[in-house]
Structures are given as structure tokens and as C-alpha cells.
Enzyme design. Structure first.
Site, mmCIF file in Angstrom:
data_model
loop_
_atom_site.group_PDB
_atom_site.id
_atom_site.type_symbol
_atom_site.label_atom_id
_atom_site.label_comp_id
_atom_site.label_asym_id
_atom_site.label_seq_id
_atom_site.Cartn_x
_atom_site.Cartn_y
_atom_site.Cartn_z
ATOM 1 N N ALA A 128 40.167 33.523 30.558
ATOM 2 C CA ALA A 128 41.352 32.842 30.034
ATOM 3 C C ALA A 128 41.788 31.716 30.959
ATOM 4 O O ALA A 128 42.143 30.616 30.502
ATOM 5 C CB ALA A 128 42.481 33.839 29.832
ATOM 6 N N ASN A 129 41.784 31.979 32.268
ATOM 7 C CA ASN A 129 42.142 30.925 33.213
ATOM 8 C C ASN A 129 41.225 29.712 33.067
ATOM 9 O O ASN A 129 41.672 28.555 33.086
ATOM 10 C CB ASN A 129 42.043 31.444 34.650
ATOM 11 C CG ASN A 129 43.044 32.532 34.958
ATOM 12 O OD1 ASN A 129 44.001 32.750 34.220
ATOM 13 N ND2 ASN A 129 42.821 33.236 36.050
ATOM 14 N N GLU B 106 33.409 38.978 34.107
ATOM 15 C CA GLU B 106 34.410 40.017 33.888
ATOM 16 C C GLU B 106 34.268 40.641 32.502
ATOM 17 O O GLU B 106 35.091 41.462 32.113
ATOM 18 C CB GLU B 106 35.822 39.455 34.097
ATOM 19 C CG GLU B 106 36.174 39.283 35.559
ATOM 20 C CD GLU B 106 37.627 38.921 35.784
ATOM 21 O OE1 GLU B 106 38.101 39.130 36.909
ATOM 22 O OE2 GLU B 106 38.293 38.403 34.858
ATOM 23 N N GLY C 254 35.860 23.595 51.085
ATOM 24 C CA GLY C 254 35.339 22.763 49.991
ATOM 25 C C GLY C 254 34.227 23.455 49.228
ATOM 26 O O GLY C 254 34.304 24.647 48.939
ATOM 27 N N ASP D 231 49.146 29.749 46.979
ATOM 28 C CA ASP D 231 48.561 30.916 46.309
ATOM 29 C C ASP D 231 47.167 30.528 45.841
ATOM 30 O O ASP D 231 47.007 29.582 45.060
ATOM 31 C CB ASP D 231 49.443 31.313 45.119
ATOM 32 C CG ASP D 231 48.965 32.559 44.386
ATOM 33 O OD1 ASP D 231 47.892 33.084 44.724
ATOM 34 O OD2 ASP D 231 49.677 33.008 43.465
ATOM 35 N N GLY E 146 39.371 29.236 41.896
ATOM 36 C CA GLY E 146 37.994 29.162 41.413
ATOM 37 C C GLY E 146 37.916 28.911 39.923
ATOM 38 O O GLY E 146 37.023 28.210 39.443
ATOM 39 N N ASP E 147 38.863 29.462 39.172
ATOM 40 C CA ASP E 147 38.877 29.240 37.729
ATOM 41 C C ASP E 147 39.248 27.799 37.402
ATOM 42 O O ASP E 147 38.691 27.199 36.476
ATOM 43 C CB ASP E 147 39.852 30.204 37.062
ATOM 44 C CG ASP E 147 39.480 31.656 37.312
ATOM 45 O OD1 ASP E 147 38.274 31.940 37.427
ATOM 46 O OD2 ASP E 147 40.393 32.494 37.411
#
Length: 321
Positions: free
Chosen positions: A42-43, A141, A230, A255, A260-261
């Protein structure tokens, strides 16, 4: 517009901010609580949409309040959710997250309905999902056999395939799907888990050697994301492998959940637009940098204008062999 088909999880994130991450068996008091949409699939779908792609989301949610709320949110993002499965009598996925004052995190996931997205669900999809071109962006996932099924179908249809092997699954190495993957995007922990080769986030050479091992298994290119260091772009050329180190954009970290998403969604968009891999990775690094400046996962994902603005400040380093 670029077109990205995202195959992956849908969860609700429940995040507790603490001064530090707890040790095993330890209870820490204090900290704020935040609940919001999440799941790597979803992200990535939201990240790709905000980056400018037309997005089709392939996922599964439970027939519960969390699931229906999630679908409503994706619709508001203008994501095509017509192929999202609603699984009766099963809870939607949930992720429990701790974030410390440095922005580092630890996450536990209850997959719920995500585990019910099976290969048969891919077979039921109409050809139009794949025949319209673009990029398939998939994560782990959801069930590996489902991802493998989708990767093969996307490859046959001519889509570029980006696989984010998170969480790392060693069964990837025993399957044939890596040779259908155009770009593999592990982080520095996942590339070590997949290859068994010691690699450190402060040692680019060890990451490059691990990435080259994955190239030897048939992957078209490997982009290793490496947090504040990086990313490394490792691909083939006529004389072997080439490696480009792309430093992270300097930002104040709040945060790291979802960084990564953000990277993968933006990378998929840039690749779908036909940009070269190194240019796409720079643009994706800008998206990831913006994501870590705010709390939350989807709430922190930047739009195309912001990504363009930050990416324009980048100076390209040279390539190394």
C-alpha cells in the site's frame, strides 16, 4: 502518464515513539501513539501515485472496518482498487512499530488477509491488468508463490519487473523468478540475508560484491538501498558489472518508516516513464529523503513537485567498474 501495477500488502500501522528501542523482554513507558495506513504494498502504491503514475493495486484486506477504511483511503488517492480482494471472516493486516528518537524502527506484522492472496487470484485477473504495459512492482509481504506467478505473467506481457525482496526470503534463490526480474531492490540487510555474504552499511565494496552475486543469478540490475548512506546501483555492462554510488540527500531524520517504500514507488514511476536506471535511482532517493522528514508511512510520502525540487539539487558522481 506512467503506469505501475503494485502487488503487495495492505496493513494498518500502529506506531509507538520511544526514546530508544526496547531490548528483548523489556517494557518501556512513555512515547506517543499513531495509527494509520501502511503495509509495504500500500505504501508503494501511494508513493507511485503521488509521484505521478497511474496505479493499479493488487492486494487483499479483511471484511472488517480496517479493510474497508483502507480501500476508501486508496480511492481518495485515486488508486485503482477494483482488483483488491476482500476476504470474509479474516482480519486485515496489522503492523506494530516502535520508532526511537533517532528515527530507527523495529516492526512486527500480523499478515491477516494478505496471506490469502494466492496464485489463483492472479489467474483470475483480466489480461488488461498486464497488457496495458508499464511496470510491475512487487514485494514479499504477500505469498512468494503469488509474487512468482505475477512476475511470470508480467514478464510475458512485456512489463518491466521491479521486485522489492522485503522481507528477505531465501526461497527466492531456489526459484527461477529472479531471471524475470529487471530490477531487484534489497536494502543492505536483505542483500546480506539473500547472499549470505557479510556486508556492512559502511562498506560499499561488500554491498557491491553481494549485489554482483545476485546479478549472476539472472537479475537485470540490483539497487541496494542503504539508509543514510544512500544507495548503490549495480548493473551489467559489456565488460562485467558497473556500480554507481548515490549518496543520500541531507535531511533531518524524523522517522524512517516507509522510506524504502517511498524509494520503490518513485523508482517504479521513473522506470515506467522510460528514464535510465541511474537517473531513476537519484529521483527515488529524493523521494525517500523527503519521507524520513515526517512521521508515519503514507502520511510522509511526497508528491511529484517536491521530489523534482529536491532531485534538482543533486550532483551526479561518476561510475566505477
Amino acid at each position: 502518464m506512467a503506469r505501475v501495477v503494485v502487488l503487495g500488502s495492505s496493513n494498518t500501522d500502529m506506531t509507538v515513539h520511544l526514546p530508544r528501542l526496547p531490548a528483548a523482554g523489556e517494557t518501556l513507558l512513555g512515547g506517543s501513539f499513531l495509527s494509520g495506513p501502511g503495509g509495504k504494498g500500500a505504501n508503494q502504491a501511494v508513493a507511485a501515485r503521488r509521484a505521478g503514475s497511474v496505479v493499479v493495486f493488487l492486494s487483499a484486506v479483511g471484511d472488517d472496518r480496517l479493510g474497508h477504511d483502507a480501500i476508501d483511503r486508496y480511492r481518495r488517492e485515486d488508486i485503482d482498487v477494483s482488483k483488491v480482494m476482500i476476504v470474509p471472516h479474516v482480519a486485515s493486516g496489522v503492523a506494530l512499530i516502535f520508532v526511537n528518537d533517532a528515527g530507527e524502527n523495529m516492526i512486527g506484522v500480523a499478515s491477516g488477509a494478505n496471506a490469502h492472496l494466492d496464485p489463483a487470484a492472479i489467474d483470475r485477473l483480466p489480461d488488461s491488468v498486464f497488457d496495458q504495459g508499464g511496470v510491475l512492482l512487487a514485494g514479499l509481504e504477500v505469498r512468494l508463490e503469488t509474487v512468482a506467478h505475477a512476475v511470470r505473467r508480467a514478464h510475458r506481457a512485456g512489463l518491466r519487473v521491479i521486485l522489492n525482496p522485503a522481507p528477505a526470503d531465501l526461497r527466492l534463490l531456489d526459484s527461477e523468478i529472479l531471471r524475470f526480474v529487471d530490477i531487484l531492490t534489497p536494502n543492505h540487510v536483505e542483500v546480506q540475508a539473500l547472499t549470505g555474504r557479510p556486508s556492512r552499511d559502511d562498506d560499499p565494496d561488500s554491498l557491491r560484491l553481494a549485489a554482483e552475486e545476485l546479478l549472476a543469478r539472472g537479475v537485470g540490475a540490483v539497487v541496494v538501498t542503504n539508509g543514510k548512506a544512500g544507495c548503490l546501483v549495480v548493473s551489467r555492462n559489456a565488460s562485467g558489472a558497473t556500480c554507481q554510488a548515490i549518496p543520500a540527500f541531507p535531511v533531518e531524520v524524523v522517522d524512517t518508516v516507509g522510506a524504502g517504500d517511498a524509494f520503490n514507488g518513485a523508482l517504479a514511476t521513473a522506470i515506467a516513464e522510460g528514464r535510465p536506471l541511474d537517473e531513476s535511482a537519484v529521483w527515488a532517493a529524493a523521494a525517500a529523503a523527503l519521507a524520513v522528514t515526517q512521521a508515519g508511512a503514507q502520511t510522509a510520502l511526497a508528491d511529484r513537485t517536491a521530489i523534482d525540487r529536491l532531485a534538482a539539487t543533486y550532483s551526479h558522481p561518476g561510475h566505477s567498474g
